[in-house]
Design a protein around this motif. Structure first.
Motif, short mmCIF file in Angstrom:
data_model
loop_
_atom_site.label_atom_id
_atom_site.label_comp_id
_atom_site.label_asym_id
_atom_site.label_seq_id
_atom_site.Cartn_x
_atom_site.Cartn_y
_atom_site.Cartn_z
N THR A 1 6.69 -22.85 -15.28
CA THR A 1 5.82 -22.03 -14.43
C THR A 1 5.46 -22.71 -13.11
OG1 THR A 1 4.94 -20.64 -16.21
CG2 THR A 1 3.50 -21.03 -14.32
N PRO A 2 5.08 -24.01 -13.12
CA PRO A 2 4.71 -24.61 -11.83
C PRO A 2 5.87 -24.72 -10.85
CG PRO A 2 4.75 -26.27 -13.57
CD PRO A 2 4.84 -24.94 -14.24
N VAL A 3 7.10 -24.85 -11.37
CA VAL A 3 8.27 -24.91 -10.49
C VAL A 3 8.44 -23.57 -9.78
CG1 VAL A 3 10.77 -25.23 -10.38
CG2 VAL A 3 9.40 -26.67 -11.90
N THR A 4 8.29 -22.47 -10.53
CA THR A 4 8.37 -21.14 -9.92
C THR A 4 7.26 -20.96 -8.90
OG1 THR A 4 9.30 -20.28 -11.99
CG2 THR A 4 8.47 -18.66 -10.43
N LEU A 5 6.06 -21.43 -9.23
CA LEU A 5 4.94 -21.32 -8.30
C LEU A 5 5.20 -22.12 -7.03
CD1 LEU A 5 1.92 -21.58 -10.78
CD2 LEU A 5 2.54 -19.58 -9.42
N GLN A 6 5.68 -23.35 -7.18
CA GLN A 6 5.97 -24.19 -6.02
C GLN A 6 7.04 -23.54 -5.14
OE1 GLN A 6 6.99 -27.66 -8.27
NE2 GLN A 6 4.96 -28.56 -8.13
N ASN A 7 8.08 -22.99 -5.77
CA ASN A 7 9.14 -22.31 -5.02
C ASN A 7 8.63 -21.07 -4.30
OD1 ASN A 7 10.97 -24.19 -5.96
ND2 ASN A 7 11.81 -22.87 -7.57
N SER A 8 7.47 -20.58 -4.75
CA SER A 8 6.90 -19.35 -4.19
C SER A 8 5.80 -19.63 -3.17
CB SER A 8 6.34 -18.47 -5.32
OG SER A 8 7.31 -18.32 -6.35
N GLY A 9 5.60 -20.92 -2.86
CA GLY A 9 4.63 -21.29 -1.83
C GLY A 9 3.27 -21.70 -2.34
N VAL A 10 3.08 -21.76 -3.67
CA VAL A 10 1.80 -22.23 -4.23
C VAL A 10 1.89 -23.74 -4.36
CG1 VAL A 10 0.15 -22.01 -6.14
CG2 VAL A 10 1.53 -20.04 -5.46
N LYS A 11 1.44 -24.42 -3.33
CA LYS A 11 1.69 -25.86 -3.19
C LYS A 11 0.94 -26.72 -4.19
CE LYS A 11 4.31 -25.27 0.47
NZ LYS A 11 5.75 -25.20 0.26
N ASN A 12 -0.23 -26.25 -4.63
CA ASN A 12 -1.05 -27.13 -5.49
C ASN A 12 -0.69 -27.02 -6.97
OD1 ASN A 12 -2.02 -24.53 -5.55
ND2 ASN A 12 -4.18 -25.11 -5.72
N ALA A 13 0.37 -26.28 -7.32
CA ALA A 13 0.82 -26.22 -8.71
C ALA A 13 1.61 -27.48 -9.06
CB ALA A 13 1.68 -24.98 -8.93
N GLY A 14 1.62 -27.83 -10.32
CA GLY A 14 2.48 -28.92 -10.81
C GLY A 14 1.77 -30.20 -11.16
N GLY A 15 0.55 -30.40 -10.64
CA GLY A 15 -0.20 -31.61 -10.99
C GLY A 15 -0.99 -31.42 -12.26
N ASN A 16 -1.78 -32.45 -12.63
CA ASN A 16 -2.72 -32.32 -13.74
C ASN A 16 -2.04 -32.14 -15.09
OD1 ASN A 16 -5.62 -32.16 -14.27
ND2 ASN A 16 -5.25 -30.08 -14.96
N LEU A 17 -0.76 -32.56 -15.19
CA LEU A 17 -0.01 -32.33 -16.43
C LEU A 17 -0.52 -33.21 -17.57
CD1 LEU A 17 2.49 -31.20 -18.05
CD2 LEU A 17 3.75 -33.19 -17.17
#
Length: 427
Positions: A228-244
Protein backbone atom coordinates in the motif's frame (compact mmCIF):
# COMPACT_ATOMS: atom_id res chain seq x y z
CA UNK A 1 -14.55 -7.59 -17.46
CA UNK A 2 -15.76 -4.07 -16.77
CA UNK A 3 -13.05 -1.49 -16.25
CA UNK A 4 -15.05 0.94 -14.12
CA UNK A 5 -16.42 0.51 -10.63
CA UNK A 6 -18.18 2.58 -8.03
CA UNK A 7 -15.76 1.13 -5.48
CA UNK A 8 -12.37 -0.27 -6.46
CA UNK A 9 -10.71 -2.36 -3.72
CA UNK A 10 -7.00 -3.18 -4.06
CA UNK A 11 -6.24 -6.42 -2.21
CA UNK A 12 -8.40 -9.29 -0.96
CA UNK A 13 -6.96 -9.98 2.48
CA UNK A 14 -8.52 -9.24 5.88
CA UNK A 15 -9.19 -5.59 5.02
CA UNK A 16 -9.98 -5.80 1.32
CA UNK A 17 -12.27 -8.84 1.36
CA UNK A 18 -14.18 -7.52 4.37
CA UNK A 19 -14.83 -4.09 2.91
CA UNK A 20 -15.76 -5.60 -0.48
CA UNK A 21 -18.30 -7.80 1.30
CA UNK A 22 -19.76 -4.90 3.31
CA UNK A 23 -20.14 -2.74 0.20
CA UNK A 24 -21.60 -5.51 -1.95
CA UNK A 25 -24.07 -6.39 0.84
CA UNK A 26 -25.23 -2.77 0.63
CA UNK A 27 -25.82 -3.17 -3.11
CA UNK A 28 -22.76 -1.22 -4.20
CA UNK A 29 -20.84 -1.85 -7.43
CA UNK A 30 -17.49 -3.35 -6.33
CA UNK A 31 -14.40 -4.42 -8.25
CA UNK A 32 -11.46 -6.06 -6.45
CA UNK A 33 -7.95 -6.30 -7.87
CA UNK A 34 -5.67 -8.92 -6.34
CA UNK A 35 -1.95 -9.32 -7.09
CA UNK A 36 -2.01 -13.05 -6.40
CA UNK A 37 -3.97 -16.03 -7.62
CA UNK A 38 -6.91 -17.86 -6.11
CA UNK A 39 -4.92 -20.87 -4.96
CA UNK A 40 -6.82 -24.12 -5.44
CA UNK A 41 -4.52 -26.22 -3.27
CA UNK A 42 -2.84 -25.19 -0.03
CA UNK A 43 -1.56 -26.95 3.07
CA UNK A 44 1.94 -28.23 2.29
CA UNK A 45 5.40 -26.70 2.29
CA UNK A 46 5.63 -27.25 -1.46
CA UNK A 47 2.33 -25.41 -1.95
CA UNK A 48 3.57 -22.51 0.16
CA UNK A 49 6.50 -21.87 -2.21
CA UNK A 50 3.95 -20.64 -4.76
CA UNK A 51 2.45 -17.93 -2.58
CA UNK A 52 4.99 -16.93 0.06
CA UNK A 53 7.09 -14.03 -1.10
CA UNK A 54 10.62 -15.35 -1.63
CA UNK A 55 13.87 -14.45 -3.33
CA UNK A 56 14.91 -16.10 -6.57
CA UNK A 57 16.49 -18.84 -4.45
CA UNK A 58 13.21 -19.75 -2.72
CA UNK A 59 14.46 -18.28 0.54
CA UNK A 60 12.19 -15.89 2.44
CA UNK A 61 12.32 -12.20 1.72
CA UNK A 62 14.28 -10.15 4.26
CA UNK A 63 14.67 -6.51 5.18
CA UNK A 64 17.91 -4.75 4.24
CA UNK A 65 19.09 -5.57 7.76
CA UNK A 66 18.37 -9.29 7.39
CA UNK A 67 15.11 -9.62 9.35
CA UNK A 68 12.91 -12.34 7.79
CA UNK A 69 9.64 -11.00 6.34
CA UNK A 70 6.89 -13.63 5.99
CA UNK A 71 4.23 -12.52 3.52
CA UNK A 72 1.80 -14.40 1.28
CA UNK A 73 0.69 -12.93 -2.07
CA UNK A 74 -2.60 -14.66 -2.86
CA UNK A 75 -6.36 -14.29 -2.81
CA UNK A 76 -7.27 -14.03 0.86
CA UNK A 77 -3.82 -12.65 1.65
CA UNK A 78 -2.02 -13.69 4.79
CA UNK A 79 -5.26 -14.83 6.46
CA UNK A 80 -4.88 -18.07 4.46
CA UNK A 81 -1.55 -18.83 6.16
CA UNK A 82 -2.35 -17.37 9.57
CA UNK A 83 -2.50 -19.38 12.78
CA UNK A 84 -6.21 -18.39 13.06
CA UNK A 85 -5.65 -16.32 16.20
CA UNK A 86 -8.67 -14.14 16.96
CA UNK A 87 -7.58 -11.60 19.57
CA UNK A 88 -8.73 -8.01 19.89
CA UNK A 89 -5.94 -5.47 19.82
CA UNK A 90 -5.62 -1.65 19.67
CA UNK A 91 -9.33 -1.23 20.50
CA UNK A 92 -8.64 1.54 23.04
CA UNK A 93 -6.18 3.27 20.71
CA UNK A 94 -8.81 3.44 17.96
CA UNK A 95 -11.41 4.62 20.46
CA UNK A 96 -9.08 7.48 21.43
CA UNK A 97 -8.95 8.38 17.72
CA UNK A 98 -12.75 8.54 17.56
CA UNK A 99 -13.32 5.07 16.09
CA UNK A 100 -15.42 2.84 18.34
CA UNK A 101 -15.16 -0.74 17.04
CA UNK A 102 -17.05 -2.59 19.79
CA UNK A 103 -20.07 -3.55 17.67
CA UNK A 104 -17.84 -4.50 14.72
CA UNK A 105 -15.65 -6.67 16.96
CA UNK A 106 -18.74 -8.50 18.24
CA UNK A 107 -20.12 -8.95 14.74
CA UNK A 108 -16.80 -10.29 13.43
CA UNK A 109 -16.32 -12.62 16.40
CA UNK A 110 -19.74 -14.11 15.72
CA UNK A 111 -19.24 -14.52 11.97
CA UNK A 112 -15.72 -15.91 12.37
CA UNK A 113 -16.92 -18.19 15.21
CA UNK A 114 -14.03 -17.22 17.48
CA UNK A 115 -13.66 -19.42 20.56
CA UNK A 116 -10.85 -20.55 22.90
CA UNK A 117 -8.83 -23.56 21.72
CA UNK A 118 -10.19 -26.68 23.48
CA UNK A 119 -7.76 -28.73 25.54
CA UNK A 120 -8.69 -31.80 23.48
CA UNK A 121 -6.63 -30.37 20.58
CA UNK A 122 -3.51 -29.74 22.65
CA UNK A 123 -0.43 -31.92 22.43
CA UNK A 124 0.83 -33.61 25.58
CA UNK A 125 3.64 -31.04 25.58
CA UNK A 126 1.28 -28.06 25.59
CA UNK A 127 -0.92 -29.64 28.26
CA UNK A 128 2.23 -29.93 30.33
CA UNK A 129 3.12 -26.33 29.45
CA UNK A 130 -0.21 -25.19 30.95
CA UNK A 131 0.61 -26.90 34.26
CA UNK A 132 4.28 -25.92 34.41
CA UNK A 133 3.56 -22.30 33.52
CA UNK A 134 1.03 -22.08 36.34
CA UNK A 135 3.52 -23.67 38.76
CA UNK A 136 6.11 -21.07 37.72
CA UNK A 137 3.58 -18.28 38.25
CA UNK A 138 2.86 -17.53 34.59
CA UNK A 139 -0.52 -17.27 32.86
CA UNK A 140 -0.71 -19.49 29.78
CA UNK A 141 -4.30 -19.87 28.57
CA UNK A 142 -6.10 -21.19 25.48
CA UNK A 143 -5.70 -18.95 22.42
CA UNK A 144 -8.99 -17.66 20.93
CA UNK A 145 -9.21 -18.91 17.32
CA UNK A 146 -11.36 -18.57 14.22
CA UNK A 147 -11.14 -22.30 13.72
CA UNK A 148 -13.77 -25.01 13.30
CA UNK A 149 -12.30 -27.28 15.96
CA UNK A 150 -14.38 -30.24 14.74
CA UNK A 151 -12.54 -30.13 11.39
CA UNK A 152 -9.03 -29.64 12.80
CA UNK A 153 -6.84 -32.75 12.38
CA UNK A 154 -3.93 -31.32 14.43
CA UNK A 155 -1.53 -31.46 11.47
CA UNK A 156 0.46 -28.42 12.63
CA UNK A 157 0.51 -26.99 9.09
CA UNK A 158 -1.57 -23.84 9.77
CA UNK A 159 1.06 -21.54 8.25
CA UNK A 160 0.99 -23.35 4.90
CA UNK A 161 -2.80 -22.96 4.60
CA UNK A 162 -5.47 -25.33 5.90
CA UNK A 163 -6.04 -28.45 3.82
CA UNK A 164 -9.15 -29.22 5.90
CA UNK A 165 -10.69 -25.75 5.38
CA UNK A 166 -11.09 -25.65 9.14
CA UNK A 167 -10.15 -21.99 9.67
CA UNK A 168 -11.90 -18.81 8.66
CA UNK A 169 -10.00 -16.91 6.00
CA UNK A 170 -10.73 -13.75 4.03
CA UNK A 171 -11.73 -16.07 1.16
CA UNK A 172 -14.99 -16.66 3.06
CA UNK A 173 -15.79 -12.94 2.81
CA UNK A 174 -14.37 -12.66 -0.72
CA UNK A 175 -16.60 -15.48 -1.98
CA UNK A 176 -19.56 -13.86 -0.23
CA UNK A 177 -18.81 -10.55 -1.98
CA UNK A 178 -18.57 -12.31 -5.36
CA UNK A 179 -21.88 -14.09 -4.74
CA UNK A 180 -23.44 -10.67 -4.13
CA UNK A 181 -22.26 -9.24 -7.46
CA UNK A 182 -18.71 -8.04 -6.84
CA UNK A 183 -16.08 -8.75 -9.50
CA UNK A 184 -12.40 -9.60 -9.07
CA UNK A 185 -9.31 -9.35 -11.27
CA UNK A 186 -6.58 -11.77 -10.11
CA UNK A 187 -2.86 -11.39 -10.88
CA UNK A 188 -3.36 -7.64 -11.20
CA UNK A 189 -1.12 -5.16 -9.39
CA UNK A 190 -2.00 -1.52 -8.74
CA UNK A 191 1.07 0.67 -9.33
CA UNK A 192 -0.45 4.10 -8.80
CA UNK A 193 -3.72 5.88 -8.20
CA UNK A 194 -4.95 8.13 -11.00
CA UNK A 195 -5.64 11.57 -9.49
CA UNK A 196 -7.60 14.40 -11.07
CA UNK A 197 -8.23 17.73 -9.30
CA UNK A 198 -7.08 16.23 -6.01
CA UNK A 199 -9.46 13.31 -6.27
CA UNK A 200 -8.90 9.59 -6.96
CA UNK A 201 -10.51 8.46 -10.21
CA UNK A 202 -8.96 5.01 -10.64
CA UNK A 203 -5.69 3.09 -10.79
CA UNK A 204 -2.96 2.23 -13.24
CA UNK A 205 -1.33 -1.16 -12.95
CA UNK A 206 -0.37 -4.37 -14.66
CA UNK A 207 -2.31 -7.57 -15.15
CA UNK A 208 -1.96 -10.80 -17.08
CA UNK A 209 -2.39 -8.86 -20.32
CA UNK A 210 0.11 -6.16 -19.43
CA UNK A 211 -0.73 -2.51 -18.67
CA UNK A 212 -4.19 -1.93 -17.24
CA UNK A 213 -6.14 1.14 -16.24
CA UNK A 214 -9.36 0.98 -14.24
CA UNK A 215 -11.54 3.96 -13.39
CA UNK A 216 -13.52 4.23 -10.17
CA UNK A 217 -15.51 6.68 -8.08
CA UNK A 218 -13.72 5.55 -4.90
CA UNK A 219 -10.44 3.67 -4.39
CA UNK A 220 -9.67 1.67 -1.25
CA UNK A 221 -6.09 0.43 -0.85
CA UNK A 222 -5.91 -2.79 1.17
CA UNK A 223 -2.83 -4.48 -0.31
CA UNK A 224 -0.95 -4.72 2.99
CA UNK A 225 1.55 -2.49 4.73
CA UNK A 226 4.44 -3.35 2.37
CA UNK A 227 2.52 -2.72 -0.89
CA UNK A 228 0.00 0.00 0.00
CA UNK A 229 2.66 2.63 0.84
CA UNK A 230 4.45 2.00 -2.48
CA UNK A 231 1.20 2.70 -4.35
CA UNK A 232 0.66 5.80 -2.21
CA UNK A 233 4.20 7.06 -2.84
CA UNK A 234 3.80 6.48 -6.59
CA UNK A 235 0.58 8.52 -6.36
CA UNK A 236 2.21 11.55 -4.74
CA UNK A 237 1.52 10.81 -1.06
CA UNK A 238 5.05 11.51 0.09
CA UNK A 239 4.71 10.80 3.80
CA UNK A 240 3.66 7.14 3.30
CA UNK A 241 6.11 4.32 3.98
CA UNK A 242 7.63 5.31 7.31
CA UNK A 243 6.73 4.13 10.82
CA UNK A 244 6.93 0.45 9.79
CA UNK A 245 6.55 -2.16 12.52
CA UNK A 246 6.38 -5.93 11.99
CA UNK A 247 5.75 -7.39 15.49
CA UNK A 248 9.25 -8.91 15.56
CA UNK A 249 9.36 -12.48 16.85
CA UNK A 250 11.85 -15.21 17.62
CA UNK A 251 11.14 -18.90 18.10
CA UNK A 252 12.86 -20.57 21.03
CA UNK A 253 13.36 -24.31 20.41
CA UNK A 254 14.37 -27.14 22.70
CA UNK A 255 14.70 -30.90 22.39
CA UNK A 256 12.89 -33.30 24.72
CA UNK A 257 12.61 -37.05 24.97
CA UNK A 258 9.08 -38.36 24.55
CA UNK A 259 7.43 -34.98 23.96
CA UNK A 260 6.76 -32.79 20.91
CA UNK A 261 4.32 -30.14 19.65
CA UNK A 262 3.92 -31.34 16.06
CA UNK A 263 0.34 -32.53 16.53
CA UNK A 264 -1.71 -29.49 17.50
CA UNK A 265 -2.94 -26.20 16.03
CA UNK A 266 -0.11 -23.66 15.87
CA UNK A 267 -0.08 -21.21 18.80
CA UNK A 268 -2.80 -23.09 20.69
CA UNK A 269 -2.00 -21.25 23.95
CA UNK A 270 -0.93 -17.70 24.74
CA UNK A 271 0.48 -15.71 27.67
CA UNK A 272 -0.55 -12.04 27.43
CA UNK A 273 0.52 -11.00 30.94
CA UNK A 274 3.72 -9.24 29.84
CA UNK A 275 2.16 -7.43 26.86
CA UNK A 276 1.19 -4.12 28.44
CA UNK A 277 4.15 -3.62 30.77
CA UNK A 278 7.02 -5.38 29.02
CA UNK A 279 5.90 -5.46 25.41
CA UNK A 280 5.89 -9.16 24.47
CA UNK A 281 3.66 -12.23 24.38
CA UNK A 282 4.53 -15.94 24.55
CA UNK A 283 2.86 -18.77 22.64
CA UNK A 284 3.80 -22.43 22.03
CA UNK A 285 4.99 -22.74 18.43
CA UNK A 286 7.24 -24.85 16.24
CA UNK A 287 7.86 -24.84 12.51
CA UNK A 288 7.34 -28.52 11.76
CA UNK A 289 9.14 -28.33 8.42
CA UNK A 290 12.92 -28.77 8.67
CA UNK A 291 13.60 -26.54 5.66
CA UNK A 292 11.70 -23.67 7.27
CA UNK A 293 13.66 -24.23 10.49
CA UNK A 294 16.87 -24.04 8.46
CA UNK A 295 15.70 -20.71 7.03
CA UNK A 296 15.06 -19.26 10.47
CA UNK A 297 17.61 -21.03 12.69
CA UNK A 298 20.35 -22.40 10.43
CA UNK A 299 21.89 -25.84 10.71
CA UNK A 300 21.01 -26.21 14.41
CA UNK A 301 17.33 -25.63 13.63
CA UNK A 302 17.44 -28.06 10.72
CA UNK A 303 19.07 -30.82 12.78
CA UNK A 304 16.52 -30.74 15.62
CA UNK A 305 14.23 -33.81 15.34
CA UNK A 306 10.61 -32.75 14.80
CA UNK A 307 9.34 -35.67 16.88
CA UNK A 308 11.28 -34.37 19.91
CA UNK A 309 10.77 -30.66 19.32
CA UNK A 310 9.32 -28.12 21.74
CA UNK A 311 9.08 -24.41 21.07
CA UNK A 312 7.74 -21.08 22.27
CA UNK A 313 7.32 -17.99 20.12
CA UNK A 314 8.29 -14.66 21.67
CA UNK A 315 6.58 -11.79 19.85
CA UNK A 316 7.26 -8.15 20.64
CA UNK A 317 5.49 -4.90 19.85
CA UNK A 318 8.59 -3.53 18.12
CA UNK A 319 9.72 0.05 17.69
CA UNK A 320 8.21 1.53 14.48
CA UNK A 321 11.60 2.37 12.97
CA UNK A 322 11.23 0.64 9.61
CA UNK A 323 10.58 2.09 6.18
CA UNK A 324 9.18 0.92 2.86
CA UNK A 325 10.87 2.67 -0.06
CA UNK A 326 9.21 3.65 -3.37
CA UNK A 327 10.87 0.72 -5.15
CA UNK A 328 9.41 -1.67 -2.57
CA UNK A 329 12.56 -2.50 -0.62
CA UNK A 330 12.24 -2.59 3.16
CA UNK A 331 14.49 -1.31 5.91
CA UNK A 332 13.76 -2.89 9.29
CA UNK A 333 16.28 -3.68 11.95
CA UNK A 334 16.09 -4.78 15.57
CA UNK A 335 16.54 -1.87 17.96
CA UNK A 336 18.26 -2.17 21.32
CA UNK A 337 14.86 -1.98 23.07
CA UNK A 338 13.41 -4.61 20.71
CA UNK A 339 16.30 -6.93 21.53
CA UNK A 340 15.87 -6.32 25.26
CA UNK A 341 12.20 -7.36 25.07
CA UNK A 342 12.99 -10.41 22.95
CA UNK A 343 15.74 -11.47 25.37
CA UNK A 344 13.43 -11.09 28.37
CA UNK A 345 10.77 -13.18 26.64
CA UNK A 346 13.27 -15.81 25.52
CA UNK A 347 14.55 -16.20 29.09
CA UNK A 348 11.00 -16.96 30.31
CA UNK A 349 10.39 -19.27 27.33
CA UNK A 350 13.53 -21.25 28.21
CA UNK A 351 12.42 -21.47 31.85
CA UNK A 352 9.07 -22.96 30.77
CA UNK A 353 10.64 -25.32 28.22
CA UNK A 354 13.14 -26.51 30.83
CA UNK A 355 10.21 -27.08 33.20
CA UNK A 356 8.43 -29.41 30.76
CA UNK A 357 11.51 -31.47 30.05
CA UNK A 358 13.53 -29.80 27.28
CA UNK A 359 17.30 -30.17 27.49
CA UNK A 360 18.69 -26.67 28.30
CA UNK A 361 21.80 -27.55 26.30
CA UNK A 362 19.69 -27.94 23.17
CA UNK A 363 18.07 -24.50 23.16
CA UNK A 364 18.15 -22.63 19.85
CA UNK A 365 16.76 -19.13 19.26
CA UNK A 366 15.77 -18.28 15.69
CA UNK A 367 16.74 -15.19 13.72
CA UNK A 368 14.39 -12.21 14.12
CA UNK A 369 11.29 -12.58 11.95
CA UNK A 370 8.09 -10.67 11.34
CA UNK A 371 4.70 -11.23 9.72
CA UNK A 372 2.47 -8.42 11.07
CA UNK A 373 3.50 -5.50 8.87
CA UNK A 374 1.82 -2.20 9.72
CA UNK A 375 1.99 1.51 10.39
CA UNK A 376 3.14 2.67 6.94
CA UNK A 377 0.01 4.80 6.31
CA UNK A 378 -0.88 5.40 9.95
CA UNK A 379 -4.05 7.11 11.03
CA UNK A 380 -3.25 10.67 12.05
CA UNK A 381 -0.15 10.72 9.83
CA UNK A 382 -1.18 9.54 6.35
CA UNK A 383 -4.94 8.99 6.68
CA UNK A 384 -7.50 10.94 8.72
CA UNK A 385 -10.09 9.64 11.18
CA UNK A 386 -12.21 8.50 8.22
CA UNK A 387 -9.23 6.49 6.83
CA UNK A 388 -9.10 8.90 3.86
CA UNK A 389 -5.80 10.19 2.47
CA UNK A 390 -5.00 13.74 1.37
CA UNK A 391 -6.36 12.60 -2.02
CA UNK A 392 -10.15 12.73 -1.85
CA UNK A 393 -12.00 9.42 -2.27
CA UNK A 394 -8.77 7.49 -1.70
CA UNK A 395 -8.97 5.36 1.44
CA UNK A 396 -6.65 2.87 3.13
CA UNK A 397 -7.99 -0.13 5.04
CA UNK A 398 -5.31 -2.61 6.03
CA UNK A 399 -2.63 -2.84 8.72
CA UNK A 400 -0.92 0.21 7.18
CA UNK A 401 -3.29 2.45 9.16
CA UNK A 402 -2.65 0.86 12.58
CA UNK A 403 -1.39 3.62 14.92
CA UNK A 404 1.17 1.46 16.73
CA UNK A 405 2.59 -2.05 16.82
CA UNK A 406 0.00 -4.34 18.42
CA UNK A 407 2.46 -7.08 19.38
CA UNK A 408 -0.53 -9.39 18.95
CA UNK A 409 -2.36 -11.02 16.03
CA UNK A 410 -4.09 -8.12 14.17
CA UNK A 411 -6.47 -9.93 11.79
CA UNK A 412 -9.60 -9.52 13.94
CA UNK A 413 -8.89 -5.81 14.43
CA UNK A 414 -8.38 -5.28 10.68
CA UNK A 415 -11.67 -7.08 9.95
CA UNK A 416 -13.51 -4.94 12.52
CA UNK A 417 -11.97 -1.77 11.08
CA UNK A 418 -12.93 -2.78 7.52
CA UNK A 419 -16.50 -3.45 8.64
CA UNK A 420 -16.60 0.00 10.20
CA UNK A 421 -15.29 1.72 7.06
CA UNK A 422 -17.49 -0.36 4.75
CA UNK A 423 -20.61 0.67 6.65
CA UNK A 424 -19.51 4.32 6.66
CA UNK A 425 -18.89 4.35 2.89
CA UNK A 426 -22.08 2.47 2.08
CA UNK A 427 -24.31 5.12 3.70
Amino acid sequence: MKKHAEYLVVGSGAGGATIARELSMAGKDVLIVEAGKYEEHVGTFRDSLRYFETTGYKTPRTSREGVILWRAIMAGGSTVVSCANGTRCLQEEFKDLGINLESEFREAEGEMKIAPTPKSLLSEASLSMLEVSADLGYKMEPMPKFLDFSKCVRCGCCTFGCLQEAKWTALDYLNDALARGADVLYETRAHEVVVEDGRAIGIRGSGKGGYTEITADNVILAAGALSTPVTLQNSGVKNAGGNLFIDILVNVYGRAEGLHQAREPSMALVDHEFHDERGFILSPYININRTVRFMEAGRKGFMMPTDKLLGIMVKTADDPTGRVYPGGSVSKGVTRDDQKRLDEGAAIAKEILDGIGADPGSFVVSKPEGAHFGGTAAIGAVVDEHLETEIRNLYVCDASVLPKAPGMPPILTIVALAKWLGKALAH
